[in-house]
Design an enzyme around this catalytic site. Structure first.
Site, PDB file in Angstrom:
ATOM      1  N   GLU B  67     -17.661  10.051   3.670  1.00 51.54           N
ATOM      2  CA  GLU B  67     -15.981  10.386   3.081  1.00 51.54           C
ATOM      3  C   GLU B  67     -15.117   9.406   3.190  1.00 51.54           C
ATOM      4  O   GLU B  67     -14.459   9.114   1.796  1.00 51.54           O
ATOM      5  CB  GLU B  67     -15.379  11.661   3.971  1.00 51.54           C
ATOM      6  N   PHE B 129     -13.591  25.793  15.116  1.00 57.64           N
ATOM      7  CA  PHE B 129     -14.876  24.968  14.761  1.00 57.64           C
ATOM      8  C   PHE B 129     -14.508  24.005  13.915  1.00 57.64           C
ATOM      9  O   PHE B 129     -14.279  24.239  12.383  1.00 57.64           O
ATOM     10  CB  PHE B 129     -16.097  25.651  14.866  1.00 57.64           C
ATOM     11  N   GLN B 130     -14.496  22.719  13.802  1.00 58.13           N
ATOM     12  CA  GLN B 130     -14.656  21.223  12.570  1.00 58.13           C
ATOM     13  C   GLN B 130     -12.598  21.655  12.735  1.00 58.13           C
ATOM     14  O   GLN B 130     -12.561  21.424  10.834  1.00 58.13           O
ATOM     15  CB  GLN B 130     -15.534  22.303  11.547  1.00 58.13           C
ATOM     16  N   LYS B 179      -9.371  27.897   4.566  1.00 56.93           N
ATOM     17  CA  LYS B 179     -10.256  28.973   3.878  1.00 56.93           C
ATOM     18  C   LYS B 179      -9.959  29.818   3.246  1.00 56.93           C
ATOM     19  O   LYS B 179     -10.857  29.749   2.189  1.00 56.93           O
ATOM     20  CB  LYS B 179     -11.930  28.644   4.567  1.00 56.93           C
ATOM     21  N   MET B 497     -15.372 -15.238   8.122  1.00 53.09           N
ATOM     22  CA  MET B 497     -14.566 -15.201   7.818  1.00 53.09           C
ATOM     23  C   MET B 497     -13.791 -15.025   9.520  1.00 53.09           C
ATOM     24  O   MET B 497     -13.110 -16.217   9.607  1.00 53.09           O
ATOM     25  CB  MET B 497     -12.858 -14.321   7.083  1.00 53.09           C
TER      26      MET B 497
HETATM   27  C1  FAD Z   1      -8.909 -12.471   4.060  1.00 51.62           C
HETATM   28  C2  FAD Z   1      -7.783 -11.554   3.052  1.00 51.62           C
HETATM   29  C3  FAD Z   1      -7.036 -12.994   2.743  1.00 51.62           C
HETATM   30  C4  FAD Z   1      -5.799 -12.629   2.659  1.00 51.62           C
HETATM   31  N1  FAD Z   1      -5.004 -13.646   2.532  1.00 51.62           N
HETATM   32  C5  FAD Z   1      -4.250 -13.462   1.071  1.00 51.62           C
HETATM   33  C6  FAD Z   1      -3.688 -14.549   0.052  1.00 51.62           C
HETATM   34  O1  FAD Z   1      -3.862 -15.987   0.336  1.00 51.62           O
HETATM   35  N2  FAD Z   1      -2.529 -14.618  -0.572  1.00 51.62           N
HETATM   36  C7  FAD Z   1      -2.150 -13.142  -1.058  1.00 51.62           C
HETATM   37  O2  FAD Z   1      -1.435 -13.243  -2.145  1.00 51.62           O
HETATM   38  N3  FAD Z   1      -3.053 -11.393  -0.009  1.00 51.62           N
HETATM   39  C8  FAD Z   1      -3.894 -12.971   0.871  1.00 51.62           C
HETATM   40  N4  FAD Z   1      -4.593 -11.209   0.578  1.00 51.62           N
HETATM   41  C9  FAD Z   1      -3.641  -9.798   0.775  1.00 51.62           C
HETATM   42  C10 FAD Z   1      -2.890  -9.407   1.376  1.00 51.62           C
HETATM   43  O3  FAD Z   1      -2.458  -8.528   2.743  1.00 51.62           O
HETATM   44  C11 FAD Z   1      -1.639  -8.440   0.995  1.00 51.62           C
HETATM   45  O4  FAD Z   1      -2.115  -7.321   0.544  1.00 51.62           O
HETATM   46  C12 FAD Z   1      -0.937  -8.693  -0.664  1.00 51.62           C
HETATM   47  O5  FAD Z   1      -0.716 -10.135  -0.745  1.00 51.62           O
HETATM   48  C13 FAD Z   1      -0.463  -7.783  -0.983  1.00 51.62           C
HETATM   49  O6  FAD Z   1       0.329  -8.223  -2.850  1.00 51.62           O
HETATM   50  P1  FAD Z   1       1.291  -8.027  -3.264  1.00 51.62           P
HETATM   51  O7  FAD Z   1       2.900  -8.180  -2.934  1.00 51.62           O
HETATM   52  O8  FAD Z   1       1.082  -8.191  -4.638  1.00 51.62           O
HETATM   53  O9  FAD Z   1       1.850  -6.368  -2.926  1.00 51.62           O
HETATM   54  P2  FAD Z   1       0.928  -5.016  -3.301  1.00 51.62           P
HETATM   55  O10 FAD Z   1      -0.111  -4.295  -2.251  1.00 51.62           O
HETATM   56  O11 FAD Z   1       0.478  -4.404  -4.183  1.00 51.62           O
HETATM   57  O12 FAD Z   1       2.054  -4.198  -3.601  1.00 51.62           O
HETATM   58  C14 FAD Z   1       2.825  -3.711  -4.342  1.00 51.62           C
HETATM   59  C15 FAD Z   1       4.697  -3.844  -4.594  1.00 51.62           C
HETATM   60  O13 FAD Z   1       5.195  -3.405  -5.894  1.00 51.62           O
HETATM   61  C16 FAD Z   1       5.924  -2.669  -5.635  1.00 51.62           C
HETATM   62  N5  FAD Z   1       5.618  -1.508  -6.684  1.00 51.62           N
HETATM   63  C17 FAD Z   1       4.947  -0.714  -6.727  1.00 51.62           C
HETATM   64  N6  FAD Z   1       4.531  -0.367  -7.909  1.00 51.62           N
HETATM   65  C18 FAD Z   1       5.323  -1.194  -8.599  1.00 51.62           C
HETATM   66  C19 FAD Z   1       6.131  -0.733  -9.717  1.00 51.62           C
HETATM   67  N7  FAD Z   1       5.675   0.118 -11.272  1.00 51.62           N
HETATM   68  N8  FAD Z   1       7.265  -1.690 -10.129  1.00 51.62           N
HETATM   69  C20 FAD Z   1       7.674  -2.103  -9.778  1.00 51.62           C
HETATM   70  N9  FAD Z   1       7.224  -2.213  -8.605  1.00 51.62           N
HETATM   71  C21 FAD Z   1       6.108  -1.419  -7.996  1.00 51.62           C
HETATM   72  C22 FAD Z   1       5.530  -1.964  -4.713  1.00 51.62           C
HETATM   73  O14 FAD Z   1       6.624  -0.846  -3.862  1.00 51.62           O
HETATM   74  C23 FAD Z   1       5.293  -3.521  -3.633  1.00 51.62           C
HETATM   75  O15 FAD Z   1       6.043  -3.990  -3.284  1.00 51.62           O
HETATM   76  C24 FAD Z   1      -5.727 -11.633   2.120  1.00 51.62           C
HETATM   77  C25 FAD Z   1      -5.691 -10.825   2.450  1.00 51.62           C
HETATM   78  C26 FAD Z   1      -7.449 -10.397   2.902  1.00 51.62           C
HETATM   79  C27 FAD Z   1      -7.808  -8.730   3.463  1.00 51.62           C
HETATM   80  C1  TPP Z   2     -13.666  -2.636   8.813  1.00 48.63           C
HETATM   81  C2  TPP Z   2     -13.218  -3.751   9.153  1.00 48.63           C
HETATM   82  N1  TPP Z   2     -13.500  -4.305  11.229  1.00 48.63           N
HETATM   83  C3  TPP Z   2     -13.942  -5.871  11.237  1.00 48.63           C
HETATM   84  C4  TPP Z   2     -12.912  -6.450   9.699  1.00 48.63           C
HETATM   85  C5  TPP Z   2     -12.338  -7.579  10.511  1.00 48.63           C
HETATM   86  N2  TPP Z   2     -13.467  -8.934   9.465  1.00 48.63           N
HETATM   87  C6  TPP Z   2     -12.989  -9.723   8.763  1.00 48.63           C
HETATM   88  S1  TPP Z   2     -13.860 -10.646   7.851  1.00 48.63           S
HETATM   89  C7  TPP Z   2     -15.072  -9.783   8.521  1.00 48.63           C
HETATM   90  C8  TPP Z   2     -16.695 -11.008   8.503  1.00 48.63           C
HETATM   91  C9  TPP Z   2     -16.647 -10.352   7.133  1.00 48.63           C
HETATM   92  O1  TPP Z   2     -17.967 -11.115   7.297  1.00 48.63           O
HETATM   93  P1  TPP Z   2     -18.958 -10.853   6.051  1.00 48.63           P
HETATM   94  O2  TPP Z   2     -19.423  -9.102   5.241  1.00 48.63           O
HETATM   95  O3  TPP Z   2     -20.285 -11.687   6.090  1.00 48.63           O
HETATM   96  O4  TPP Z   2     -17.444 -11.542   5.058  1.00 48.63           O
HETATM   97  P2  TPP Z   2     -17.677 -13.280   5.717  1.00 48.63           P
HETATM   98  O5  TPP Z   2     -16.502 -13.578   5.585  1.00 48.63           O
HETATM   99  O6  TPP Z   2     -19.060 -13.912   5.547  1.00 48.63           O
HETATM  100  O7  TPP Z   2     -18.265 -13.646   3.523  1.00 48.63           O
HETATM  101  C10 TPP Z   2     -14.872  -9.005   9.774  1.00 48.63           C
HETATM  102  C11 TPP Z   2     -15.254  -8.915  10.963  1.00 48.63           C
HETATM  103  C12 TPP Z   2     -11.951  -5.915   8.598  1.00 48.63           C
HETATM  104  N3  TPP Z   2     -11.356  -6.312   7.862  1.00 48.63           N
HETATM  105  N4  TPP Z   2     -12.699  -5.100   7.940  1.00 48.63           N
END
Ligand code: FAD
Ligand code: TPP
Ligand code: MG
Lengths: 171, 602
Positions: B67, B129-130, B179, B497
């Protein structure tokens, strides 16, 4: 948070919500989930026909947090409107408390004398106790309860604040 | 998407005469909402809905294998089309399995309607159940949720759920369906054009604020435009308008992870991504600017770094549809509440009407500075003849697919960041990644959600060997529906990472981050009836990519890459933008980057 050093403020906020199941849980979940403070919270239906409830809540936070709280409340789907009474000019705020005091002998007279000064009403009397009903701003309740403590405070129950802006304007 | 919300329901009950079974009401409402596909998994509580599905042919049901995957697939579908994604799961474990997906959609503002089965109303609260308290569990991870206890409210609730999911800031909505409600008879109500009782988000910006924004922008000496996911949410026209604004003004522009593709990566004014793994030039431009225009971007901590050192000298303008996104992490000087598309339209209109003249000389000096930063060439990496560098693998994938209509999804980790840095997007809605929640296991189901919406497109999940195992069972879904998704694994045999953070901040103690006992991905692909390919050195890379692209069905390409490569630039958590780490030799071995504050951040 950018303003973590900013001073904490106490705000009284009124929220009109659809009176539907779960709405209180949404509000409380918002506060616990986002780590906001709730000083007090009251809720009751205010319009049965339209199904509206009014939540009065008192919270403490920096100005940025207070602004967040209002914005977060406002985006809950069943919320009609959010009003910051502290910010929007003068308002009245009242709370009700029931206060049970153990009192025998000469303490009885002193207890009653203080109650009179505070205009607390006696709503239950036994040979050994009183229950007072007291209405007023929270700090008045605090003071009275504080005075009752050495005299024989047994327990007290408070409603939390109900509040409303002054003047003829609604909400 | 958020501007047009025609069928806000509720209001007076206008019952049509015919009555239908609850399950039929749900399906009819879905059809009336324009739904053509749903992602689901059956179970006892939703059998009446599956029975009704069986007896119709307007809605296609995609049987997932978990899911969580159903929700991610719906997210991929939604984000690549701008439509609402629809999910159907059973009560109890079905609903709890969906929770990760729902949270993901909430964090990334993806419109989803998730129908959950529930035990019959008279059993609710009995530990039946469930049974699970689905509305209780999903309250904090949905935009809104409903428990339907009266069949006559069913149609209205479904319509309202779609309205809430797609309006304002989009998000996931759950409808819990006992249900007995699905089998009892009730009246159907078509979608109606009545304003919602309470939920009417503001989409139309204040004109005075637009003019105030132009006042600030036209006198800026060191401006930047910082756009994010909200522009994607606002629909492709908003991206076009943003591009037009960049052209009109000549201002530099950076995008968040969620915003890649808003401005074509080929545009010379594009500085690359901002934030923790953003480019040196984007982050230093943000840091040194005097006027910042944020559009649909929420100043996430992965973007701002240390908030008290974030772009300290700038006036900030923020366009956002959600007032709670304003002044949350960063105080802004001017907020424009409304739809990004509308706001950009007005900005461009007023810009032209006012005949705004930008002082080219002043902005030219700013560009000179930016070009110096750009010249650092922060994404450079050491190339080798033998071992495949992960960055290179993505560069090749990009170059070899340039002439195709290609959609990229990712898992979470280094590979995700390299994809963001090295794959260059020229259009919005072609990049799906889990940004806010960072959910490993997102990419594969999201990819086939995209593929179902765009059957003829090339859809690639850029994956890590650890992440892909989190929803690997979905290979069976690819097989069943002949979905030609390509899974491109950058296999570094590490949770890269995690390993990178351990190297840089925890003294190189690689606690539990080695991907031990990996399956043979080629055989795994074959076991699922897909094609498995492997590249272990540079000479094989192009061949494998070519074979992957030429294979008509689903493929897993196991690209064995440099195990110890790190992702740079990197702003360590809790550091400021101008404290960015570049790739070695900038860095000395044994350097520690952990501040006490940064250590606790994520
Ligand atoms: C491993 C990892 C590394 C990351 N590193 C980075 C990084 O280096 N740089 C980076 O940027 N992010 C990074 N992120 C992502 C980060 O965590 C955020 O998800 C991201 O920065 C949010 O993007 P955003 O500000 O565009 O907002 P979003 O989460 O896309 O939010 C959208 C915003 O726009 C608004 N909005 C929605 N619809 C509308 C509309 N129609 N009109 C006007 N406003 C609207 C919402 O209210 C909200 O404030 C990383 C994530 C991971 C998992
Ligand atoms: C569901 C979940 N569990 C744990 C994490 C923490 N986490 C972030 S990156 C990462 C490693 C990912 O490894 P891999 O898919 O091999 O990607 P790589 O960084 O090696 O490119 C983990 C465990 C997460 N982001 N999501
Ligand atoms: Mg890995």
């Amino acid at each position: 948070m950018a303003d973590k050093t900013a001073p904490q403020e106490r705000h009284t906020i009124a929220v009109l919500v659809d009176n539907e199941p779960g709405v209180l849980a949404r509000v409380i979940g918002l506060f616990s989930g986002r780590g906001y403070n709730i000083e007090s919270l009251t809720v009751a239906e205010v319009d049965r026909e339209v199904g509206l409830s009014r939540i009065n809540l008192v919270t403490i936070g920096t100005p940025m947090v207070i602004e967040q709280i209002k914005a977060q409340l406002d985006r809950l789907v069943p919320v009609h409107s959010v009003r910051d009474l502290t910010e929007n000019g003068p308002h009245v705020e009242r709370e009700l408390a029931l206060i049970k005091v153990y009192a025998i002998g000469e303490n009885r007279a002193e207890t009653l004398r203080l109650a009179e000064i505070f205009r607390a009403r006696v709503v239950d009397t036994t040979a050994e106790s009183f229950i007072f009903e007291l209405t007023g701003p929270a700090d008045k309740l605090d003071t009275f309860i504080g005075l009752m403590r050495p005299l024989g405070l047994v327990e007290h129950a408070r409603t939390g604040a109900a509040a409303m802006s002054r003047g003829k304007e609604p909400f | 998407m958020s501007t047009a919300s025609p069928s806000a329901p509720t209001g007076t009950e206008q019952t049509s005469t015919a009555t239908l079974k609850g399950a039929e009401i749900v399906l009819k409402a879905l059809v009336d909402q324009g739904v053509d596909v749903i992602f689901g998994y059956p179970g006892g509580a939703v059998l009446p809905l599956y029975d009704a599905l069986f007896q119709q042919n307007q809605i296609r049901h995609i049987l997932v294998r978990h899911e969580q995957a159903a929700v991610h697939a719906a997210e991929g579908y939604a984000r690549s089309t701008g439509k609402v994604g629809v999910v159907l799961v059973t009560s109890g474990p079905g609903a709890t399995n969906a929770v990760t997906g729902l949270t993901d959609a909430l964090m990334d503002s993806v419109p989803i309607v998730c129908l959950c089965g529930q035990v019959p109303t008279h059993l609710i609260g009995n530990d039946a159940f469930q049974e699970a308290d689905t509305t209780g569990i999903t309250r904090p991870c949905t935009k809104h949720n409903y428990l339907v206890k009266n069949v006559d409210k069913l149609a209205r609730t479904v319509h309202e759920a779609f309205y809430v999911a797609r309006s304002g800031r989009p998000g996931p909505v759950v409808i819990d369906l006992p249900k007995d409600i699905l089998v009892s008879e009730g009246a159907y109500l078509p979608p109606q054009e009545i304003a919602h009782r309470t939920y009417r988000p503001r989409t139309e910006p204040d004109l005075a604020a637009i003019d105030a924004a132009i006042d600030l922008l036209e006198t800026a000496k060191r401006p930047i435009i910082y756009a994010g996911g909200g522009v994607i949410n606002a629909g492709p026209e908003a991206s076009r308008l943003l591009t037009e604004l960049v052209e009109l003004s000549g201002f530099p522009c950076t995008l968040t992870l969620m915003g890649l593709g808003i401005l074509p990566a080929s545009d010379p004014r594009y500085l690359g991504m901002v934030g923790m793994h953003g480019t040196y030039e984007a982050n230093l431009t943000m840091h040194g600017c005097d006027v910042m225009l944020a559009v649909g971007a929420r100043f996430d901590d992965r973007v701002t770094g240390r908030t008290d050192a974030f772009s300290p000298g700038s006036k900030k303008i923020q366009i956002d549809i959600d007032p709670s996104s304003v002044n949350k992490n960063i105080r802004v000087d001017l907020a424009i509440i409304g739809d990004a598309g509308r706001a950009l339209e007005l900005l461009v209109q007023r810009w032209k009407a006012r005949k705004v003249k930008i002082d080219r000389e002043v902005i030219g000096r700013w560009w000179e500075q930016i070009e110096c930063w750009r010249a650092v060439n922060c994404l450079a990496y050491a190339k080798t003849d033998e071992v495949i560098k992960p960055q290179y693998a993505i560069e090749r994938l990009y170059q070899m697919t340039r002439d195709r209509d290609v959609y990229i999804t990712t898992e979470v980790g280094q590979h995700q960041m390299w994809a963001a840095q090295f794959f260059r997007f020229d259009k919005p809605n072609h990049w799906m990644t889990s940004g806010g929640l960072g959910t490993m296991g997102y990419g594969l189901p999201a990819a086939y959600g995209v593929q179902i919406a765009h059957p003829d497109a090339l859809v690639v999940d850029i994956a890590g060997e650890a992440s892909i195992l989190m929803n690997i069972q979905e290979m069976a879904t690819l097989k069943q529906y002949r979905l030609p998704v390509k899974v491109f694994i950058l296999n570094n045999q590490y949770m890269g990472m995690v390993r990178q953070w351990q190297e840089l901040m925890h003294g190189g103690r690689y606690s539990e981050s080695y991907s031990d006992s990996l399956p043979d991905f080629v055989k795994l692909a074959e076991a699922f009836g897909a094609t498995g390919l492997r590249a272990t050195n540079m000479s094989e890379l192009d061949d494998v990519i070519r074979k992957m692209l030429d294979t008509p069905g689903p493929v897993i390409a196991d690209i064995c890459v440099d195990q110890l490569e790190n992702c740079f630039p990197m702003i360590p958590s809790g550091a400021a933008h101008n404290e960015v780490l570049l790739a070695p030799p900038d860095r000395k071995a044994g350097d520690s980057f952990a501040s006490e504050d940064g250590m606790v951040l994520v």
